[in-house]
Write a protein that holds these residues in place. Structure first.
Motif, PDB file in Angstrom:
ATOM      1  N   GLU A 415      -3.997  -0.456 -22.069  1.00  0.00           N
ATOM      2  CA  GLU A 415      -3.640  -1.613 -22.887  1.00  0.00           C
ATOM      3  C   GLU A 415      -4.455  -2.831 -22.432  1.00  0.00           C
ATOM      4  N   LEU A 416      -5.046  -3.506 -23.397  1.00  0.00           N
ATOM      5  CA  LEU A 416      -5.838  -4.693 -23.106  1.00  0.00           C
ATOM      6  C   LEU A 416      -5.066  -5.943 -23.521  1.00  0.00           C
ATOM      7  N   VAL A 417      -5.463  -7.067 -22.973  1.00  0.00           N
ATOM      8  CA  VAL A 417      -4.796  -8.328 -23.252  1.00  0.00           C
ATOM      9  C   VAL A 417      -5.763  -9.241 -23.990  1.00  0.00           C
ATOM     10  N   VAL A 418      -5.288  -9.826 -25.095  1.00  0.00           N
ATOM     11  CA  VAL A 418      -6.126 -10.762 -25.838  1.00  0.00           C
ATOM     12  C   VAL A 418      -6.505 -11.916 -24.919  1.00  0.00           C
ATOM     13  N   GLY A 419      -7.797 -12.209 -24.865  1.00  0.00           N
ATOM     14  CA  GLY A 419      -8.290 -13.275 -24.008  1.00  0.00           C
ATOM     15  C   GLY A 419      -8.874 -12.806 -22.698  1.00  0.00           C
ATOM     16  N   GLU A 420      -8.688 -11.517 -22.354  1.00  0.00           N
ATOM     17  CA  GLU A 420      -9.259 -11.026 -21.096  1.00  0.00           C
ATOM     18  C   GLU A 420     -10.689 -10.542 -21.322  1.00  0.00           C
ATOM     19  N   PHE A 421     -11.458 -10.536 -20.245  1.00  0.00           N
ATOM     20  CA  PHE A 421     -12.820 -10.015 -20.280  1.00  0.00           C
ATOM     21  C   PHE A 421     -12.843  -8.593 -19.737  1.00  0.00           C
ATOM     22  N   VAL A 422     -13.560  -7.719 -20.417  1.00  0.00           N
ATOM     23  CA  VAL A 422     -13.748  -6.343 -19.953  1.00  0.00           C
ATOM     24  C   VAL A 422     -15.207  -5.960 -20.164  1.00  0.00           C
ATOM     25  N   ASP A 423     -15.640  -4.916 -19.474  1.00  0.00           N
ATOM     26  CA  ASP A 423     -16.984  -4.371 -19.699  1.00  0.00           C
ATOM     27  C   ASP A 423     -16.893  -3.264 -20.737  1.00  0.00           C
ATOM     28  N   VAL A 424     -17.738  -3.359 -21.751  1.00  0.00           N
ATOM     29  CA  VAL A 424     -17.713  -2.396 -22.852  1.00  0.00           C
ATOM     30  C   VAL A 424     -19.088  -1.754 -23.003  1.00  0.00           C
ATOM     31  N   LYS A 425     -19.085  -0.428 -23.068  1.00  0.00           N
ATOM     32  CA  LYS A 425     -20.315   0.312 -23.319  1.00  0.00           C
ATOM     33  C   LYS A 425     -20.417   0.619 -24.813  1.00  0.00           C
ATOM     34  N   ILE A 426     -21.555   0.275 -25.412  1.00  0.00           N
ATOM     35  CA  ILE A 426     -21.750   0.484 -26.849  1.00  0.00           C
ATOM     36  C   ILE A 426     -22.060   1.970 -27.095  1.00  0.00           C
ATOM     37  N   THR A 427     -21.276   2.557 -28.001  1.00  0.00           N
ATOM     38  CA  THR A 427     -21.433   3.976 -28.308  1.00  0.00           C
ATOM     39  C   THR A 427     -21.969   4.227 -29.719  1.00  0.00           C
ATOM     40  N   ASP A 428     -21.814   3.239 -30.608  1.00  0.00           N
ATOM     41  CA  ASP A 428     -22.231   3.432 -31.999  1.00  0.00           C
ATOM     42  C   ASP A 428     -22.204   2.067 -32.693  1.00  0.00           C
ATOM     43  N   TYR A 429     -22.488   2.064 -33.978  1.00  0.00           N
ATOM     44  CA  TYR A 429     -22.380   0.844 -34.762  1.00  0.00           C
ATOM     45  C   TYR A 429     -21.963   1.196 -36.186  1.00  0.00           C
ATOM     46  N   GLY A 431     -22.544  -0.860 -39.633  1.00  0.00           N
ATOM     47  CA  GLY A 431     -23.022  -2.045 -40.317  1.00  0.00           C
ATOM     48  C   GLY A 431     -23.320  -3.153 -39.308  1.00  0.00           C
ATOM     49  N   TYR A 432     -22.699  -4.306 -39.491  1.00  0.00           N
ATOM     50  CA  TYR A 432     -22.913  -5.422 -38.579  1.00  0.00           C
ATOM     51  C   TYR A 432     -22.112  -5.255 -37.285  1.00  0.00           C
ATOM     52  N   ASP A 433     -21.086  -4.412 -37.270  1.00  0.00           N
ATOM     53  CA  ASP A 433     -20.212  -4.273 -36.112  1.00  0.00           C
ATOM     54  C   ASP A 433     -20.739  -3.230 -35.136  1.00  0.00           C
ATOM     55  N   LEU A 434     -20.580  -3.536 -33.854  1.00  0.00           N
ATOM     56  CA  LEU A 434     -20.816  -2.542 -32.812  1.00  0.00           C
ATOM     57  C   LEU A 434     -19.528  -1.798 -32.530  1.00  0.00           C
ATOM     58  N   ILE A 435     -19.644  -0.597 -31.979  1.00  0.00           N
ATOM     59  CA  ILE A 435     -18.487   0.206 -31.575  1.00  0.00           C
ATOM     60  C   ILE A 435     -18.669   0.538 -30.106  1.00  0.00           C
ATOM     61  N   GLY A 436     -17.606   0.383 -29.316  1.00  0.00           N
ATOM     62  CA  GLY A 436     -17.769   0.634 -27.884  1.00  0.00           C
ATOM     63  C   GLY A 436     -16.488   1.089 -27.215  1.00  0.00           C
ATOM     64  N   GLU A 437     -16.601   1.399 -25.937  1.00  0.00           N
ATOM     65  CA  GLU A 437     -15.452   1.824 -25.153  1.00  0.00           C
ATOM     66  C   GLU A 437     -15.440   1.088 -23.829  1.00  0.00           C
ATOM     67  N   VAL A 438     -14.218   0.798 -23.357  1.00  0.00           N
ATOM     68  CA  VAL A 438     -14.060   0.089 -22.096  1.00  0.00           C
ATOM     69  C   VAL A 438     -14.453   0.995 -20.953  1.00  0.00           C
ATOM     70  N   ILE A 439     -15.190   0.452 -19.990  1.00  0.00           N
ATOM     71  CA  ILE A 439     -15.557   1.254 -18.804  1.00  0.00           C
ATOM     72  C   ILE A 439     -14.963   0.598 -17.562  1.00  0.00           C
TER      73      ILE A 439
END
Length: 439
Positions: A415-429, A431-439
């Motif tokens: 569970e993530l918290v709105v306003g927190e910073f996390v590292d995200v690895k981009i896995t796909d996209y 259109g204009y949006d990137l798709i990623g997963e938290v590492i």
């Protein structure tokens, strides 16, 4: 009696900040601030009047709210902001349901205006524009983790197509100490990202200090411990100094992101717009910025269909976009605004041509964005979580500004918290949006 007030704020972030200051005044005067029209006694419509589409949206919004008043659901309507400043008594004449119309210099009197409106007393008040307050307490309308920070208002650039100097008045700016104090107050409220705004942020300092001081201001803002990101909007290309470029490049907290509305690249069109620059000079500036600022995210805005824009000049703009490869780009068609020089220019462009040209350059930009997003697969970005929607978290890296840019659709096992910073690895996209997963 404790009245309930709601606000609909339209247009740009500068207008939004004005609205936040008005809401705080009403809150301190014991008005209850509500989120929906149905719950309000008085509704404030904080309007935009920059171009035709914005004016149309503002008028349609006023008419929609007027229906609530006619149905007896609300008691009073107050119109503020740029459309109010520009058209003044015309609004009261054309839309009789409106109780009060005030100019931007009267924002400080919003409590009295709303009190009078609830008593059935009509107000039409347009003091000097330079009475607009630049500092003061605000009731933030943005999420708790980011906020706009307005450093100046008004404009003296006098672009031939633009009504902003007529509406907002001449350039005015805040002392540096006032800006820093507000930034500290925002940080104490939990704000982690500051977005620096003005009509022309790069001019900051010239009026009060006789020199450009945006770079010096940024050096002070980065000292605020809990502020993690600072990003720049509305930079004028003529005033992007080497000092500013160096500060962006060297300060970790300043996002490698700059919004620099260029409007066009053709020398003749720019001259007709009362702006400087050419294909060569603008490209040189942007490439210098890209070379000096690692992984710079460039955002710009272009105008198509300006009077006398030829097919060749439009093709030059297309070539410019393909060569520079902006990360983010907006486009709007030229809107003839009364009382501006360009309104009377000959060779106005047909609306269908304007629309087609806008579609062409946005198609070019989509291909550039798709190529850039594909290249970002595998990259890891520091990301701020903005929201949780449809089973996914939505976040942004330094590449994206809230509200106007796209973002990252994030998959996470925890569970993530709105306003927190996390590292995200981009896995796909997508259109204009990137798709990623938290590492």
């Amino acid at each position: 009696m404790n009245f309930k007030v709601g606000m609909i704020s339209l247009g740009c972030p500068k207008n939004q900040v004005d609205g936040e200051m008005m809401l705080e005044k009403l809150n301190k005067a014991d008005f209850t601030i509500v989120q929906s029209i149905e719950d309000a006694d008085v509704v404030i419509i904080n309007t935009c009047g920059f171009i035709e589409d914005a004016k149309r949206e503002a008028i349609e919004t006023i008419l929609e709210v007027a229906e609530y008043k006619n149905a007896g659901l609300i008691s009073a309507i107050v119109v503020t902001g740029c459309l109010a400043e520009r058209y003044q008594d015309e609004i009261l004449t054309e839309i009789p349901e409106v109780d009060s119309v005030i100019g931007i210099g009267a924002d400080r009197d919003i409590v009295k205006v709303c009190q009078k409106a609830m008593l059935g007393i009509q107000t039409s008040y347009f003091p000097k524009k330079d009475l607009l307050e630049l500092d003061g307490n605000r009731m933030l309308s943005t999420p708790p983790h980011w906020a706009y920070l307005k450093i100046s208002d008004g404009c003296d650039n006098k672009c031939s197509y633009c009504a902003i100097p007529l509406i907002r008045g001449g350039y005015i700016e805040r002392p540096m100490e006032s800006i820093i104090d507000e930034a500290k107050q925002l940080a104490e409220k939990g704000v982690k990202e500051l977005i620096i705004i003005a009509q022309d942020t790069t001019k900051y300092g010239l009026q009060l200090y006789g020199e450009y001081r945006l770079a010096k201001l940024l050096k002070e803002l980065v000292k605020i411990n809990s502020i993690e990101w600072i990003r720049l909007f509305y930079c004028y290309p003529d005033r992007v100094t080497d000092e500013l470029i160096d500060v962006i490049a060297s300060e970790e907290k300043i996002c490698s992101y700059i919004d620099i509305p260029l409007q066009h690249c053709n020398k003749e069109i720019l001259k007709s717009m009362n702006r400087n620059g050419s294909f060569e000079s603008l490209k040189e500036l942007l490439l210098k910025m890209k070379n000096k600022i690692p992984n710079l995210s460039l955002r710009t805005t272009f105008m198509v269909g300006f009077p006398d824009e030829s097919d060749e000049q439009f093709e030059e703009l297309c070539k410019f976009i393909k060569e520079v490869k902006f990360d983010k780009m907006g486009c709007f068609t030229y809107s003839p605004e009364e009382d501006t020089p360009a309104f009377d220019f000959e060779n106005q462009i047909d609306d269908d041509i304007k629309k087609r040209r806008a579609e062409v350059i946005m198609d070019i930009q989509y291909s550039i964005t798709e190529e850039a997003n594909k290249a970002r697969i595998g990259n890891i970005y520091k990301t701020i979580i903005d929201s949780f929607e449809d089973g996914h978290y939505i976040g942004r890296s330094y590449l994206d500004s809230p509200e106007i840019d796209s973002g990252i659709i994030i998959n996470s096992d925890r569970e993530l918290v709105v306003g927190e910073f996390v590292d995200v690895k981009i896995t796909d996209y997508d259109g204009y949006d990137l798709i990623g997963e938290v590492i």
